[in-house]
Design a protein around this motif. Structure first.
Motif, PDB file in Angstrom:
ATOM      1  N   TYR A  29       0.837  -1.207   0.000  1.00 27.36           N
ATOM      2  CA  TYR A  29       0.000   0.000   0.000  1.00 27.36           C
ATOM      3  C   TYR A  29       0.872   1.258   0.000  1.00 27.36           C
ATOM      4  N   LEU A  30       1.886   1.274   0.837  1.00 29.53           N
ATOM      5  CA  LEU A  30       2.742   2.457   0.964  1.00 29.53           C
ATOM      6  C   LEU A  30       3.584   2.672  -0.304  1.00 29.53           C
ATOM      7  N   ARG A  31       4.103   1.597  -0.878  1.00 30.44           N
ATOM      8  CA  ARG A  31       4.868   1.731  -2.128  1.00 30.44           C
ATOM      9  C   ARG A  31       3.984   2.293  -3.245  1.00 30.44           C
ATOM     10  N   ASN A  32       2.744   1.807  -3.324  1.00 29.29           N
ATOM     11  CA  ASN A  32       1.810   2.303  -4.343  1.00 29.29           C
ATOM     12  C   ASN A  32       1.496   3.780  -4.164  1.00 29.29           C
ATOM     13  N   ASN A  33       1.714   4.300  -2.958  1.00 34.11           N
ATOM     14  CA  ASN A  33       1.458   5.714  -2.675  1.00 34.11           C
ATOM     15  C   ASN A  33       2.755   6.515  -2.569  1.00 34.11           C
ATOM     16  N   GLN A  34       3.818   5.998  -3.170  1.00 36.66           N
ATOM     17  CA  GLN A  34       5.114   6.678  -3.275  1.00 36.66           C
ATOM     18  C   GLN A  34       5.696   7.117  -1.927  1.00 36.66           C
ATOM     19  N   VAL A  35       5.522   6.306  -0.906  1.00 33.41           N
ATOM     20  CA  VAL A  35       6.135   6.581   0.397  1.00 33.41           C
ATOM     21  C   VAL A  35       7.570   6.070   0.348  1.00 33.41           C
ATOM     22  N   SER A  36       8.499   6.824   0.915  1.00 31.64           N
ATOM     23  CA  SER A  36       9.921   6.452   0.868  1.00 31.64           C
ATOM     24  C   SER A  36      10.171   5.145   1.622  1.00 31.64           C
ATOM     25  N   GLN A  37      11.220   4.445   1.199  1.00 35.80           N
ATOM     26  CA  GLN A  37      11.560   3.179   1.847  1.00 35.80           C
ATOM     27  C   GLN A  37      11.913   3.386   3.315  1.00 35.80           C
ATOM     28  N   GLU A  38      12.542   4.495   3.633  1.00 31.45           N
ATOM     29  CA  GLU A  38      12.886   4.784   5.036  1.00 31.45           C
ATOM     30  C   GLU A  38      11.632   4.843   5.906  1.00 31.45           C
ATOM     31  N   ILE A  39      10.600   5.537   5.436  1.00 27.92           N
ATOM     32  CA  ILE A  39       9.340   5.631   6.186  1.00 27.92           C
ATOM     33  C   ILE A  39       8.662   4.266   6.236  1.00 27.92           C
ATOM     34  N   ILE A  40       8.682   3.538   5.129  1.00 26.42           N
ATOM     35  CA  ILE A  40       8.082   2.192   5.109  1.00 26.42           C
ATOM     36  C   ILE A  40       8.741   1.302   6.152  1.00 26.42           C
ATOM     37  N   ASP A  41      10.056   1.335   6.246  1.00 25.02           N
ATOM     38  CA  ASP A  41      10.773   0.512   7.220  1.00 25.02           C
ATOM     39  C   ASP A  41      10.394   0.896   8.653  1.00 25.02           C
ATOM     40  N   GLN A  42      10.280   2.188   8.924  1.00 23.45           N
ATOM     41  CA  GLN A  42       9.900   2.645  10.260  1.00 23.45           C
ATOM     42  C   GLN A  42       8.476   2.204  10.606  1.00 23.45           C
ATOM     43  N   ILE A  43       7.564   2.367   9.641  1.00 30.06           N
ATOM     44  CA  ILE A  43       6.173   1.982   9.871  1.00 30.06           C
ATOM     45  C   ILE A  43       6.064   0.478  10.071  1.00 30.06           C
ATOM     46  N   GLU A  44       6.816  -0.275   9.293  1.00 34.90           N
ATOM     47  CA  GLU A  44       6.784  -1.730   9.439  1.00 34.90           C
ATOM     48  C   GLU A  44       7.165  -2.146  10.858  1.00 34.90           C
TER      49      GLU A  44
END
Length: 149
Positions: A29-44
């Protein structure tokens, strides 16, 4: 008031692996909404902590009980994550103690510092912009806000 954009919402069944399933779905979901990998890792990391907490504490390691997860962007372009369970609730005092605790760096020479219990909410607070705990009837919801930029 939150403006809902492309809300992700799904119900899962509690299990030892449910946090991984939620994290994988949320990454997509986050990748499809162009969220940075750094933020994705933190959210995960935050989602895994919160979901594992629900499985362990709210449901006492019981399988096949509902865990709901949703995510959307609000009007301030913040990511809003909500993780809900219907298990044993926390008191406001327990929540405040958990989020205001002090992170103790493990010391190889001091086994007293090796415990991992009690660190999850401290990590979540450090990696998010806001963390709320909402009780509504028998539903317990952790609401995490994270700026997406």
């Amino acid at each position: 008031m939150d403006i809902v954009t492309e809300r992700f919402s799904k119900q899962y069944s509690s299990s030892p692996d449910v946090s991984r399933d939620i994290a994988e779905d949320m990454q997509g979901y986050l990748r499809n909404n162009q969220v940075s990998q750094e933020i994705i890792d933190q959210i995960e990391l935050c989602l895994v902590e919160v979901v594992n907490n629900a499985y362990e504490h709210a449901y006492q390691y019981s399988d096949e009980l509902p865990i709901e997860c949703s995510c959307f962007f609000n009007s301030n372009n913040e990511l809003v994550f909500e993780v809900s369970d219907y298990g044993q609730s926390m008191s406001k005092e327990e929540f405040n103690r958990a989020v205001n605790g002090e992170f103790i760096e493990p010391d190889p020479d001091d086994p007293e510092t090796w415990t991992t219990s009690g660190r999850g909410f401290i990590i979540v607070v450090q990696l998010t912009d806001n963390l709320e705990y909402i009780q509504n009837g028998n539903k317990n919801t952790f609401k995490l806000l994270k700026r997406a930029e």
